[in-house]
Scaffold this motif. Structure first.
Motif, PDB file in Angstrom:
ATOM      1  N   ASN A   1       6.169  16.862   7.491  1.00  0.00           N
ATOM      2  CA  ASN A   1       5.425  16.550   6.263  1.00  0.00           C
ATOM      3  C   ASN A   1       6.321  15.797   5.285  1.00  0.00           C
ATOM      4  O   ASN A   1       6.976  14.839   5.668  1.00  0.00           O
ATOM      5  CB  ASN A   1       4.840  17.834   5.668  1.00  0.00           C
ATOM      6  N   GLN A   2       6.353  16.226   4.009  1.00  0.00           N
ATOM      7  CA  GLN A   2       7.276  15.598   3.053  1.00  0.00           C
ATOM      8  C   GLN A   2       8.392  16.555   2.670  1.00  0.00           C
ATOM      9  O   GLN A   2       9.047  16.370   1.630  1.00  0.00           O
ATOM     10  CB  GLN A   2       6.518  15.120   1.802  1.00  0.00           C
ATOM     11  N   ASN A   3       8.620  17.561   3.483  1.00  0.00           N
ATOM     12  CA  ASN A   3       9.694  18.509   3.168  1.00  0.00           C
ATOM     13  C   ASN A   3      11.000  17.766   2.955  1.00  0.00           C
ATOM     14  O   ASN A   3      11.321  16.835   3.693  1.00  0.00           O
ATOM     15  CB  ASN A   3       9.887  19.511   4.314  1.00  0.00           C
TER      16      ASN A   3
ATOM     17  N   LEU B   1      13.974   7.828   7.775  1.00  0.00           N
ATOM     18  CA  LEU B   1      12.927   6.978   8.341  1.00  0.00           C
ATOM     19  C   LEU B   1      11.584   7.692   8.240  1.00  0.00           C
ATOM     20  O   LEU B   1      11.416   8.792   8.769  1.00  0.00           O
ATOM     21  CB  LEU B   1      13.253   6.647   9.805  1.00  0.00           C
ATOM     22  N   ASP B   2      10.666   7.057   7.542  1.00  0.00           N
ATOM     23  CA  ASP B   2       9.328   7.605   7.335  1.00  0.00           C
ATOM     24  C   ASP B   2       8.537   7.482   8.637  1.00  0.00           C
ATOM     25  O   ASP B   2       8.269   6.375   9.103  1.00  0.00           O
ATOM     26  CB  ASP B   2       8.656   6.798   6.212  1.00  0.00           C
ATOM     27  N   MET B   3       8.178   8.622   9.218  1.00  0.00           N
ATOM     28  CA  MET B   3       7.422   8.610  10.466  1.00  0.00           C
ATOM     29  C   MET B   3       5.977   9.065  10.251  1.00  0.00           C
ATOM     30  O   MET B   3       5.364   9.648  11.148  1.00  0.00           O
ATOM     31  CB  MET B   3       8.141   9.453  11.530  1.00  0.00           C
TER      32      MET B   3
ATOM     33  N   ASN C   1      11.728  11.462  -1.107  1.00  0.00           N
ATOM     34  CA  ASN C   1      11.948  10.810   0.189  1.00  0.00           C
ATOM     35  C   ASN C   1      11.664   9.312   0.120  1.00  0.00           C
ATOM     36  O   ASN C   1      12.419   8.498   0.644  1.00  0.00           O
ATOM     37  CB  ASN C   1      11.058  11.451   1.262  1.00  0.00           C
ATOM     38  N   HIS C   2      10.546   8.952  -0.534  1.00  0.00           N
ATOM     39  CA  HIS C   2      10.206   7.525  -0.602  1.00  0.00           C
ATOM     40  C   HIS C   2      11.175   6.758  -1.497  1.00  0.00           C
ATOM     41  O   HIS C   2      11.515   5.613  -1.199  1.00  0.00           O
ATOM     42  CB  HIS C   2       8.751   7.337  -1.049  1.00  0.00           C
ATOM     43  N   SER C   3      11.634   7.384  -2.580  1.00  0.00           N
ATOM     44  CA  SER C   3      12.597   6.706  -3.462  1.00  0.00           C
ATOM     45  C   SER C   3      13.857   6.349  -2.679  1.00  0.00           C
ATOM     46  O   SER C   3      14.426   5.265  -2.850  1.00  0.00           O
ATOM     47  CB  SER C   3      12.959   7.603  -4.655  1.00  0.00           C
TER      48      SER C   3
ATOM     49  N   GLU D   1       2.122   7.854   9.866  1.00  0.00           N
ATOM     50  CA  GLU D   1       1.400   6.693  10.414  1.00  0.00           C
ATOM     51  C   GLU D   1       1.166   5.585   9.393  1.00  0.00           C
ATOM     52  O   GLU D   1       1.089   4.417   9.760  1.00  0.00           O
ATOM     53  CB  GLU D   1       0.046   7.127  10.987  1.00  0.00           C
ATOM     54  N   HIS D   2       1.070   5.950   8.107  1.00  0.00           N
ATOM     55  CA  HIS D   2       0.814   4.910   7.099  1.00  0.00           C
ATOM     56  C   HIS D   2       1.969   3.887   7.040  1.00  0.00           C
ATOM     57  O   HIS D   2       1.811   2.831   6.458  1.00  0.00           O
ATOM     58  CB  HIS D   2       0.517   5.520   5.717  1.00  0.00           C
ATOM     59  N   SER D   3       3.116   4.232   7.632  1.00  0.00           N
ATOM     60  CA  SER D   3       4.266   3.320   7.618  1.00  0.00           C
ATOM     61  C   SER D   3       4.114   2.153   8.584  1.00  0.00           C
ATOM     62  O   SER D   3       4.813   1.154   8.441  1.00  0.00           O
ATOM     63  CB  SER D   3       5.554   4.058   8.001  1.00  0.00           C
ATOM     64  N   TRP D   4       3.287   2.323   9.599  1.00  0.00           N
ATOM     65  CA  TRP D   4       3.207   1.249  10.605  1.00  0.00           C
ATOM     66  C   TRP D   4       1.804   0.907  11.062  1.00  0.00           C
ATOM     67  O   TRP D   4       1.577  -0.105  11.708  1.00  0.00           O
ATOM     68  CB  TRP D   4       4.046   1.627  11.841  1.00  0.00           C
TER      69      TRP D   4
ATOM     70  N   ILE E   1       0.838  -1.209   0.000  1.00  0.00           N
ATOM     71  CA  ILE E   1       0.000   0.000   0.000  1.00  0.00           C
ATOM     72  C   ILE E   1       0.869   1.253   0.000  1.00  0.00           C
ATOM     73  O   ILE E   1       0.609   2.217  -0.720  1.00  0.00           O
ATOM     74  CB  ILE E   1      -0.950  -0.011   1.223  1.00  0.00           C
ATOM     75  N   HIS E   2       1.918   1.198   0.794  1.00  0.00           N
ATOM     76  CA  HIS E   2       2.819   2.356   0.894  1.00  0.00           C
ATOM     77  C   HIS E   2       3.424   2.688  -0.478  1.00  0.00           C
ATOM     78  O   HIS E   2       3.501   3.849  -0.880  1.00  0.00           O
ATOM     79  CB  HIS E   2       3.914   2.017   1.907  1.00  0.00           C
ATOM     80  N   HIS E   3       3.823   1.646  -1.182  1.00  0.00           N
ATOM     81  CA  HIS E   3       4.474   1.840  -2.476  1.00  0.00           C
ATOM     82  C   HIS E   3       3.460   2.153  -3.583  1.00  0.00           C
ATOM     83  O   HIS E   3       3.570   3.158  -4.280  1.00  0.00           O
ATOM     84  CB  HIS E   3       5.280   0.567  -2.818  1.00  0.00           C
TER      85      HIS E   3
HETATM   86 MN   MN3 Z   1       5.325   7.279   3.451  1.00  0.00          MN
END
Ligand code: MN3
Length: 222
Positions: A169-171, A184-186, A81-83, A188-191, A26-28
């Motif tokens: 945010n995604q800054n 590290l993605d903090m 950031n996600h890449s 909530e969708h990460s965990w 889902i994250h990806h």
């Molecule tokens: Mn994320």
């Protein structure tokens, strides 16, 4: 050229049991894909910006026209950031990972040995600055857990030195002239699917899938 979702360098279940397959998928395919789509939609209003490297836009958002600036910061930052996030993780060196030929087959190249500790010059600088890898880990963990709301924790290089920092945010930390080598993605969708409110478990588990070889290569290529 339009941006596209980069494939993960490992299967969705490769980070089990530390990060579950459903969360990864889902994250990806949903979250990251949405950043890509919204970045493209913004840049279509000023297509000449497709020619510029994303790093350049994020480092200096003032050059981006105002009507799409915040969208580029949010969704361009999210894509960037996600890449990075997918790359600095990998299958844990202990656990369920098996090579392509089953339990006794070879591990896939470049995918083994995540978790553990860094080595070489990166390990040396971490030891110098924080005293030990354990102390570094503790400080990074505390920094990540103290983020209020959504954001990221980073190990970065700023003015030639390693630092720990956070962004909201995604800054992108490129905006602050810092170079990320570990993030590290903090959000909530990460965990949340696997761990609900237990975000400390997520951070503790994540250390088992950090691909230090990749982090070291980013450290060397500053
Ligand atoms: Mn994320």
């Amino acid at each position: 050229m339009k941006y596209t979702l980069p494939p993960l360098p490992y299967p969705y279940d490769a980070l089990e049991p530390y990060i579950d397959a459903r969360t990864m998928e889902i994250h990806h395919t949903k979250h990251h894909q949405t950043y890509v789509d919204k970045l493209n939609a913004a840049l279509e209003k000023h297509p000449e910006l497709f020619e510029k490297p994303l790093e350049e836009l994020l480092r200096d958002p003032a050059q981006v026209p105002e009507d799409i600036r915040q969208a580029v910061i949010n969704h361009g930052g999210g894509h960037y950031n996600h890449s990075l996030f997918w790359m600095i993780m990998g299958p844990p060196s202990t656990g369920s990972l098996q090579g392509p030929e089953g339990p006794s087959g070879p591990r896939m190249a470049g995918q083994a040995n995540a978790g553990g500790e860094p080595s070489g010059a990166l390990a040396q600088e971490i030891n110098q600055k924080w005293g030990s890898f354990e102390k570094f880990k503790e400080q990074f963990t505390n920094t990540a857990l103290n983020i209020f709301g959504s954001g990221w924790a980073w190990l970065d290089i700023y003015q030639g030195k390693l630092k720990i920092c956070t962004t909201a945010n995604q800054n992108s930390i490129l905006m602050e002239n810092k170079k990320p080598i570990l993030g590290l993605d903090m959000w909530e969708h990460s965990w949340y699917l696997l761990r609900q409110n237990r975000k400390n478990e997520y951070v503790d588990a994540w250390w088992n899938v950090v691909n230090w070889k990749e982090v070291e290569s980013r450290y060397k290529n500053v």
